[in-house]
Design a protein around this motif. Structure first.
Motif, PDB file in Angstrom:
ATOM      1  N   LYS A   3       6.168   6.108  -7.852  1.00 42.62           N
ATOM      2  CA  LYS A   3       4.991   6.938  -8.087  1.00 42.62           C
ATOM      3  C   LYS A   3       4.694   7.142  -9.567  1.00 42.62           C
ATOM      4  CE  LYS A   3       5.341   9.457  -3.714  1.00 42.62           C
ATOM      5  NZ  LYS A   3       5.442  10.785  -3.063  1.00 42.62           N
ATOM      6  N   GLU A  65       0.804  -3.698  -6.939  1.00 46.19           N
ATOM      7  CA  GLU A  65       0.526  -2.289  -6.663  1.00 46.19           C
ATOM      8  C   GLU A  65      -0.243  -1.701  -7.836  1.00 46.19           C
ATOM      9  OE1 GLU A  65       4.480  -1.163  -3.979  1.00 46.19           O
ATOM     10  OE2 GLU A  65       4.452  -0.712  -6.124  1.00 46.19           O
ATOM     11  N   HIS A  69      -1.101   1.987  -4.772  1.00 42.63           N
ATOM     12  CA  HIS A  69      -1.601   1.304  -3.574  1.00 42.63           C
ATOM     13  C   HIS A  69      -1.199  -0.164  -3.603  1.00 42.63           C
ATOM     14  CE1 HIS A  69      -4.252   4.605  -2.144  1.00 42.63           C
ATOM     15  NE2 HIS A  69      -4.272   4.916  -3.431  1.00 42.63           N
ATOM     16  N   ARG A  70      -0.557  -0.606  -2.535  1.00 42.92           N
ATOM     17  CA  ARG A  70      -0.122  -1.994  -2.455  1.00 42.92           C
ATOM     18  C   ARG A  70      -1.227  -2.856  -1.878  1.00 42.92           C
ATOM     19  NH1 ARG A  70       5.711  -4.375  -0.388  1.00 42.92           N
ATOM     20  NH2 ARG A  70       5.175  -6.572  -0.653  1.00 42.92           N
ATOM     21  N   PHE A  71      -1.564  -3.930  -2.592  1.00 47.84           N
ATOM     22  CA  PHE A  71      -2.619  -4.823  -2.134  1.00 47.84           C
ATOM     23  C   PHE A  71      -2.196  -5.497  -0.827  1.00 47.84           C
ATOM     24  CE2 PHE A  71      -5.084  -5.723  -6.307  1.00 47.84           C
ATOM     25  CZ  PHE A  71      -5.150  -4.355  -6.542  1.00 47.84           C
ATOM     26  N   GLN A  73      -2.518  -3.715   1.868  1.00 50.12           N
ATOM     27  CA  GLN A  73      -2.299  -2.547   2.721  1.00 50.12           C
ATOM     28  C   GLN A  73      -3.216  -1.389   2.320  1.00 50.12           C
ATOM     29  OE1 GLN A  73       1.877  -1.579   2.437  1.00 50.12           O
ATOM     30  NE2 GLN A  73       2.551  -3.599   3.112  1.00 50.12           N
ATOM     31  N   THR A  74      -4.269  -1.685   1.554  1.00 53.42           N
ATOM     32  CA  THR A  74      -5.134  -0.614   1.070  1.00 53.42           C
ATOM     33  C   THR A  74      -6.593  -1.066   1.077  1.00 53.42           C
ATOM     34  OG1 THR A  74      -5.360   1.040  -0.685  1.00 53.42           O
ATOM     35  CG2 THR A  74      -5.085  -1.253  -1.381  1.00 53.42           C
ATOM     36  N   ASN A  75      -7.485  -0.098   0.972  1.00 59.00           N
ATOM     37  CA  ASN A  75      -8.921  -0.359   0.912  1.00 59.00           C
ATOM     38  C   ASN A  75      -9.310  -0.604  -0.537  1.00 59.00           C
ATOM     39  OD1 ASN A  75     -11.770  -0.121   0.750  1.00 59.00           O
ATOM     40  ND2 ASN A  75     -11.832   1.199   2.553  1.00 59.00           N
ATOM     41  N   LEU A  76      -9.543  -1.849  -0.885  1.00 59.62           N
ATOM     42  CA  LEU A  76      -9.824  -2.193  -2.274  1.00 59.62           C
ATOM     43  C   LEU A  76     -11.155  -1.623  -2.749  1.00 59.62           C
ATOM     44  CD1 LEU A  76      -8.598  -5.894  -2.482  1.00 59.62           C
ATOM     45  CD2 LEU A  76      -7.557  -3.889  -3.541  1.00 59.62           C
ATOM     46  N   GLU A  78     -12.446   1.278  -2.047  1.00 58.43           N
ATOM     47  CA  GLU A  78     -12.193   2.662  -2.466  1.00 58.43           C
ATOM     48  C   GLU A  78     -11.322   2.711  -3.712  1.00 58.43           C
ATOM     49  OE1 GLU A  78     -13.542   5.492  -1.256  1.00 58.43           O
ATOM     50  OE2 GLU A  78     -14.801   4.091  -0.141  1.00 58.43           O
ATOM     51  N   LEU A  79     -10.329   1.833  -3.792  1.00 54.95           N
ATOM     52  CA  LEU A  79      -9.449   1.818  -4.959  1.00 54.95           C
ATOM     53  C   LEU A  79     -10.224   1.489  -6.234  1.00 54.95           C
ATOM     54  CD1 LEU A  79      -6.617   1.957  -6.209  1.00 54.95           C
ATOM     55  CD2 LEU A  79      -6.318  -0.460  -5.602  1.00 54.95           C
TER      56      LEU A  79
END
Length: 263
Positions: A3, A65, A69-71, A73-76, A78-79
């Motif tokens: 983190k 990451e 957020h790990r690519f 597994q995430t909404n790009l 929004e990221l």
């Protein structure tokens, strides 16, 4: 997942256009860090940015990451709203018929061009930033009619509109004259000092653009990390000469900036 890290790249090799641009990269940046990336043309700097933004993907087995957020597994979409990417090369992704104001306002939605009607409050905020970066006169001018330097000022204003968590400055001064470059670098210095919670990545091919506020960095050559660590430890003549293929001598001014000269 650590983190404390804003960026964590492990075992990343990236292929574009049928060839491998980045080779087996391992790179970390702490949250709130000020990090520079230095390299000549073709070093892999822009491909690395595309990887951080999720526009280019490494080969299987890599880990990317960003902001926790790990690519994969995430909404790009929004990221990307939490990342401000500033580059004079972004016009290839933009709607060039957008006006300066519309492009700045698009920062609220993380898009490159306005896709809705902005509120009066949003317009006031955008215009205030345009005043700060001396581009208010470009409010109604279309992007494709602007000089490269004018486009960069617009993109800087857009980038800071929503108080992002990560700012990527991708060769922002490459097309500016000396006066424009020094104005921009001073603004970047102030941004870095006034926003300690924001992680800032500064990418350049010019050694003299690396301000002392960027305390850590890495040097890229042919898609590989040549050196990484503390600024004054890696900006050494022998390292730079090897990375650029030139006999480089360094001179340091009173402000702590390095200037490169050929031996």
């Amino acid at each position: 997942m650590n983190k404390e890290l804003a960026i964590n790249i492990e075992n990343a090799s990236v292929r574009l256009g049928g060839r491998e641009i980045i080779h087996d990269m391992h790179w970390q940046v702490k949250k709130g860090g000020r990090c520079f990336i230095l390299g000549a043309n073709g070093a892999g700097k822009t491909t690395l940015v595309k990887t951080l933004m999720g526009y280019a993907w490494p080969k299987f087995g890599a880990k990317v990451e960003v902001l926790g957020h790990r690519f994969g597994q995430t909404n790009l979409v929004e990221l990307r709203k939490r990342i401000a990417w500033v580059s004079p090369f972004m016009n290839q992704f933009t709607n060039t018929e957008s006006t300066g104001l519309e492009m700045v306002l698009s920062g609220f939605d993380g898009t490159l061009g306005l896709t809705r009607k902005a509120t009066a409050e949003e317009i006031d905020t955008a215009k205030a930033l345009m005043e700060r970066f001396r581009c208010a006169h470009l409010t109604d001018q279309e992007i494709f009619t602007m000089s490269s330097g004018e486009q960069v000022k617009i993109m800087i204003a857009r980038a800071l509109l929503t108080k992002p968590d990560l700012v990527i400055l991708d060769e922002p001064s490459v097309y500016l004259d000396m006066a424009g470059r020094e104005f921009l670098l001073e603004e970047i210095r102030q941004i870095a000092e006034k926003l300690p919670e924001v992680t800032i990545i500064f990418i350049t091919q010019r050694i003299e653009d690396i301000l002392p506020v960027f305390s850590r960095g890495m040097i890229l050559a042919k898609g590989r990390i040549v050196e990484s660590g503390e600024r004054d430890e890696i900006l050494r003549e022998e390292v730079l000469s090897a990375a650029y293929g030139l006999p480089i001598k360094l001179w340091k001014n009173k402000a702590g900036r390095y200037w490169a000269m050929l031996e």
